[in-house]
Write a protein that holds these residues in place. Structure first.
Motif, short mmCIF file in Angstrom:
data_model
loop_
_atom_site.label_atom_id
_atom_site.label_comp_id
_atom_site.label_asym_id
_atom_site.label_seq_id
_atom_site.Cartn_x
_atom_site.Cartn_y
_atom_site.Cartn_z
N LYS A 25 0.78 -1.10 -0.03
CA LYS A 25 -0.10 0.13 -0.18
C LYS A 25 0.93 1.20 -0.01
O LYS A 25 1.85 1.14 0.39
CB LYS A 25 -0.79 -0.02 1.40
N PRO A 26 0.50 2.19 -0.52
CA PRO A 26 1.06 3.44 -0.64
C PRO A 26 1.34 4.22 0.89
O PRO A 26 0.45 4.30 1.75
CB PRO A 26 0.49 4.37 -1.62
N GLU A 27 2.64 4.55 1.29
CA GLU A 27 2.90 5.20 2.52
C GLU A 27 3.28 6.70 2.57
O GLU A 27 4.12 7.09 1.89
CB GLU A 27 3.94 4.28 3.25
N VAL A 28 2.25 7.35 2.46
CA VAL A 28 2.27 8.96 2.04
C VAL A 28 2.89 9.71 3.45
O VAL A 28 1.83 9.62 4.36
CB VAL A 28 1.17 9.63 1.70
N THR A 29 4.16 9.96 3.64
CA THR A 29 4.56 10.44 4.97
C THR A 29 4.91 12.08 4.70
O THR A 29 5.26 12.54 5.81
CB THR A 29 5.89 9.73 5.30
N THR A 30 4.99 12.72 3.62
CA THR A 30 5.36 14.02 3.38
C THR A 30 4.22 14.92 2.74
O THR A 30 3.19 14.15 2.03
CB THR A 30 6.54 14.25 2.43
N ALA A 31 4.07 15.93 2.98
CA ALA A 31 3.06 16.86 2.52
C ALA A 31 3.03 16.88 0.88
O ALA A 31 2.13 16.87 0.30
CB ALA A 31 3.16 18.30 3.19
N GLU A 32 4.28 16.86 0.56
CA GLU A 32 4.55 16.85 -0.95
C GLU A 32 3.85 15.83 -1.54
O GLU A 32 3.32 15.87 -2.48
CB GLU A 32 6.23 17.25 -1.26
N ALA A 33 4.13 14.64 -0.94
CA ALA A 33 3.84 13.38 -1.62
C ALA A 33 2.23 13.42 -1.36
O ALA A 33 1.31 12.65 -2.23
CB ALA A 33 4.31 12.08 -0.84
N SER A 34 1.72 13.78 -0.33
CA SER A 34 0.26 13.91 -0.13
C SER A 34 -0.64 14.70 -1.28
O SER A 34 -1.52 14.30 -1.61
CB SER A 34 -0.16 14.42 1.33
N ALA A 35 0.17 15.84 -1.68
CA ALA A 35 -0.60 16.72 -2.51
C ALA A 35 -0.48 15.90 -3.94
O ALA A 35 -1.35 16.04 -4.56
CB ALA A 35 0.40 18.04 -2.70
N GLY A 36 0.63 15.06 -4.15
CA GLY A 36 0.86 14.34 -5.31
C GLY A 36 -0.38 13.13 -5.57
O GLY A 36 -0.76 12.87 -6.45
N GLU A 37 -0.77 12.63 -4.24
CA GLU A 37 -1.66 11.86 -4.17
C GLU A 37 -3.17 12.20 -4.57
O GLU A 37 -3.70 11.70 -5.47
CB GLU A 37 -1.85 11.15 -2.92
N GLU A 38 -3.29 13.58 -4.23
CA GLU A 38 -4.63 14.14 -4.66
C GLU A 38 -4.52 14.38 -6.06
O GLU A 38 -5.49 14.20 -6.97
CB GLU A 38 -4.61 15.37 -4.02
N ILE A 39 -3.45 14.75 -6.74
CA ILE A 39 -3.10 14.90 -8.46
C ILE A 39 -3.44 13.70 -8.81
O ILE A 39 -4.18 13.53 -9.87
CB ILE A 39 -1.95 15.67 -8.58
N PHE A 40 -2.85 12.72 -8.27
CA PHE A 40 -3.02 11.24 -9.02
C PHE A 40 -4.57 10.96 -8.94
O PHE A 40 -5.01 10.29 -10.09
CB PHE A 40 -2.15 10.20 -8.25
N LYS A 41 -5.19 10.99 -8.12
CA LYS A 41 -6.69 10.66 -7.72
C LYS A 41 -7.41 11.49 -8.89
O LYS A 41 -8.55 10.91 -9.36
CB LYS A 41 -7.21 11.16 -6.44
N GLN A 42 -7.22 12.70 -9.20
CA GLN A 42 -7.80 13.75 -9.93
C GLN A 42 -7.42 13.30 -11.52
O GLN A 42 -8.46 13.50 -12.16
CB GLN A 42 -7.54 15.30 -9.66
N ASN A 43 -6.38 13.02 -11.82
CA ASN A 43 -6.02 12.89 -12.86
C ASN A 43 -5.68 11.39 -13.46
O ASN A 43 -5.48 11.09 -14.94
CB ASN A 43 -4.63 13.61 -13.25
N CYS A 44 -5.16 10.40 -12.71
CA CYS A 44 -4.43 9.33 -12.95
C CYS A 44 -5.53 7.87 -12.63
O CYS A 44 -5.34 6.94 -13.24
CB CYS A 44 -3.27 8.94 -12.54
N LEU A 45 -6.38 8.14 -11.58
CA LEU A 45 -6.77 6.94 -10.85
C LEU A 45 -7.91 6.36 -12.03
O LEU A 45 -8.10 5.08 -11.91
CB LEU A 45 -7.41 7.35 -9.73
N SER A 46 -8.32 7.08 -12.76
CA SER A 46 -9.61 6.51 -13.64
C SER A 46 -9.03 5.44 -14.62
O SER A 46 -9.50 4.65 -15.19
CB SER A 46 -10.12 7.69 -14.36
N CYS A 47 -7.47 5.41 -14.79
CA CYS A 47 -6.86 4.52 -15.62
C CYS A 47 -5.92 3.66 -14.86
O CYS A 47 -5.93 2.47 -15.48
CB CYS A 47 -6.06 5.54 -16.72
#
Length: 351
Positions: free
Chosen positions: A248-270
């Motif tokens: 499972k992804p282990e998001v531990t930094t604010a930058e990676a957390s922001a990147g997770e949101e970007i991933f959900k919005q743009n990449c998770l559908s594929c």
């Protein structure tokens, strides 16, 4: 004279380049049962061709010398039209050579395509069965009994048969691991089946890594449709499958957390980040990214580092022309690319 020099130079360059390459992508360094059988057939067919060339060359030279015209001497050589012995000879010999080549070829063809053992074994759930799905321009590997899905990196156990079910999702491709076995087509309207075996000793000699290719021209990035094969012992394979299933992804930094949101919005559908992806094949339109950070290649061809990852995110078309990722998400700012990169680097197996 100039043409002959050019031809000689070209011949030398071709001969020189034919010796270039690496053992892990060469059919001349077999690393398993299937590769051994096919290598034996190559040696047999080469020996037959060399024998024919040598015999014909010797006869040709003998005839030129023995029956050369001397001075102004003019006569007709003895005619052999209708000579039954010669006719039988040059008919029977090619047939015998073809039979010598055909018998083992047909035998190996049926033997190497025999996947009945996959279902008839005492513990069929222990068999390693990989459903391979070829896409423009990436590979998906679904391990049927382990119930996991990954892409681009194929992990297999050594010293046992690994069974493959081959399909394509868009156009015809061809699955090929040169050092381990011959290529087999992946079609959109059917499933091709075969098996390969990875010899542990020769796998170690190759660093336990082989490279696979698409051997069917499928589009502008056909030559870039590569995948990596890692051959390990059965215990290591089972541990890898277990780790991938639980990662499972282990998001531990604010930058990676922001990147997770970007991933959900743009990449998770594929893309999916869960190796136990339950979606049907039609919905899996992009590579599964579970364990992505542990892969040695990005998009199958770029060395795995942050610079290349950003390059791929910013402009995938510059890496693989004609890929299906281009234009599927909004343009990202440099800051967003950095954040998304940091998130993707968290997708690794637990140590």
């Amino acid at each position: 004279m100039g043409k002959w020099r050019l031809l000689s130079l070209l011949s030398f360059v071709i001969l020189f380049l034919s010796g270039c390459g690496e053992p892990f992508i060469s059919t001349l360094t077999p690393a398993g049962e299937v590769a051994d059988a096919q290598y034996e057939l190559m040696l047999l067919s080469t020996a037959i061709m060399v024998l024919v060339v040598v015999v014909v060359t010797v006869i040709f030279i003998y005839v030129i010398i023995r029956f050369r015209r001397k001075g102004r001497e003019s006569y007709l050589p003895r005619q052999v039209e209708g000579n039954h012995k010669l006719e039988i000879l040059w008919t029977v010999i090619p047939i015998l050579l073809l039979v010598i080549l055909a018998v083992p070829t047909v035998s190996y063809t049926f033997k190497l395509a025999d996947t009945r053992e996959m279902k008839s074994s005492k513990n069929p759930e222990d068999a390693v069965v990989v459903n391979v799905r070829a896409n423009l321009y990436w590979w998906e590997f679904e391990y049927k009994n382990q119930k996991i899905i990954t892409s681009q990196d194929l992990v297999v156990p050594t010293d046992e048969k690994v069974y493959f079910n081959l399909q394509a999702s868009d156009v015809k491709h061809s699955f090929w691991i040169p050092a381990v076995g011959g290529k087999l087509d992946t079609n959109t309207d059917g499933t091709n089946k075969f098996y390969l075996e990875f010899d542990s000793k020769r796998s170690k000699e190759a660093g336990n890594v082989f490279y696979g290719k698409c051997a069917e021209l499928c589009g502008p990035s056909h030559a870039l449709m590569d995948f990596k094969v890692k051959a390990v012992d059965r215990e290591s394979f089972d541990q890898w499958a277990k780790d991938l299933a639980n990662t499972k992804p282990e998001v531990t930094t604010a930058e990676a957390s922001a990147g997770e949101e970007i991933f959900k919005q743009n990449c998770l559908s594929c893309h999916a980040v869960d190796a136990g992806d339950k979606r049907p094949a039609e919905a899996r339109t992009a590579p599964n990214l579970a364990g992505f950070a542990d892969r040695e290649k990005i998009a199958g061809v770029l060395d795995h580092n942050e610079e290349n990852l950003k390059k791929w995110i910013e402009n995938p078309e510059s890496v693989k022309p004609g890929n299906k990722m281009t234009g599927t998400y909004k343009e990202l700012t440099p800051e967003q690319v950095d954040e998304l990169t940091q998130y993707l680097q968290t997708l690794k197996l637990k140590e």
